[in-house]
Design an enzyme around this catalytic site. Structure first.
Site, PDB file in Angstrom:
ATOM      1  N   ASN A  26      40.114  43.876  36.734  1.00  0.00           N
ATOM      2  CA  ASN A  26      39.657  43.155  37.922  1.00  0.00           C
ATOM      3  C   ASN A  26      39.418  44.099  39.087  1.00  0.00           C
ATOM      4  OD1 ASN A  26      40.154  41.625  40.583  1.00  0.00           O
ATOM      5  ND2 ASN A  26      39.856  39.975  39.114  1.00  0.00           N
ATOM      6  N   LYS A  60      38.511  44.222  46.715  1.00  0.00           N
ATOM      7  CA  LYS A  60      38.495  42.764  46.596  1.00  0.00           C
ATOM      8  C   LYS A  60      38.665  42.206  48.002  1.00  0.00           C
ATOM      9  CE  LYS A  60      38.251  40.922  43.226  1.00  0.00           C
ATOM     10  NZ  LYS A  60      37.077  40.551  42.387  1.00  0.00           N
ATOM     11  N   ASP A 248      44.645  38.882  39.896  1.00  0.00           N
ATOM     12  CA  ASP A 248      44.222  37.958  38.835  1.00  0.00           C
ATOM     13  C   ASP A 248      44.887  38.190  37.483  1.00  0.00           C
ATOM     14  OD1 ASP A 248      42.725  36.285  40.352  1.00  0.00           O
ATOM     15  OD2 ASP A 248      40.777  37.098  39.774  1.00  0.00           O
TER      16      ASP A 248
END
Length: 281
Positions: A26, A60, A248
């Site tokens: 991720n 992110k 995640d």
């Protein structure tokens, strides 16, 4: 509309071709974790003869909490992605969140990803289009499949038609996502390759209060159902220790299950694309 192909290196993505795996982690963590993940994907995909594109995020920017890990940032993150690209000889995909990141990211990444939450941001779309890189467009959780045509048109008018659409689930009330299997056909009608981000589709947004929960135990069934729609590719994230992943983890496949999982996915894809399409109209 006739099926279009997107060529990335020696990989061809098309809805009528064997599926391509977009797989990785991720968000970029330590170099050791990143290289371990990339090595596992390379070993499994070579053994199973599945075309593979590495994916990871350098930032992110949409984390639930201000205290959540975001990644190493643009400069250090692109260095890590460049190392994966060079050491494993694999194309790489990464997402950008601001127009000013697009050009630098395209110098390293073969595919730029338009994040779901930002998919209607015209300035970002234009900046990404102008790099000439292939583009993976995440379908926002709040958009209907047919609305993706507007985003495709923005890219086309900005001069880029190296486009893919990616399903990642739709908001269903609070803290839940569902996948509408009929939506795959709707998006395929635009002619572009369609991918399925099965790991993010398992999210329970905000399900942990300060972060997303997930349902990794349902990954095989959901990913297999998506491949039965005769699509171009599968988007999967894995981690050696999902419960310790920095982003995640509840959705991530356990890295030691990767080969067995991909063997099943290849069989499902081969079955789906070997069957004639029955006209039920």
């Amino acid at each position: 509309m006739p099926a279009k192909e997107v060529i990335v290196g020696d990989i061809c993505l098309a809805n009528n071709r064997p599926f391509v795996l977009v797989g990785g982690i991720n968000v970029l963590e330590s170099p050791e974790v990143v290289m371990r993940v990339a090595e596992a994907f390379q070993l499994a995909t070579r053994k199973l003869e599945i075309p593979w594109i590495f994916k990871a995020s350098f930032d992110k920017a949409n984390r639930s909490s201000i205290e959540s890990y975001r990644g190493p940032g643009l400069v250090d993150g692109l260095k890590m992605l460049a190392r994966v690209r060079q050491d494993f000889g694999v194309p790489v995909l990464t997402d950008v969140h601001e127009p000013g990141q697009a050009e630098a990211a395209a110098e390293v990444a073969d595919i730029l990803q338009l994040p779901a939450f930002l998919s209607r941001q015209t300035d970002l779309v234009t900046a990404m289009a102008r790099t000439g890189a292939a583009i993976n467009i995440k379908k926002a959780q709040f958009l209907a499949p047919k609305e993706m045509g507007h985003i495709l048109k923005k890219f086309e008018q900005a001069g880029n038609s190296r486009l893919m659409l990616c399903e990642r689930g739709s908001s269903f009330g609070y803290n839940n996502l569902v996948v509408d299997m009929l939506g795959f056909q709707t998006m395929k009608e635009f002619g572009y390759p369609v991918l399925f981000d099965a790991t993010h589709a398992l999210q329970l947004p905000g399900g942990q209060g300060n972060g997303a929960g997930g349902r990794r135990e349902q990954l095989t069934g959901l990913a297999g159902a998506g491949l039965m729609q005769r699509i171009a590719g599968l988007f999967i994230e894995a981690h050696p220790r999902p419960d310790q992943a920095l982003c995640d983890g509840p959705c991530a496949l356990r890295l030691d299950r990767l080969e067995d999982f991909l063997r099943q996915m290849r069989a499902i894809d081969e079955l789906a694309k070997s069957l004639p399409v029955v006209d039920t109209s």
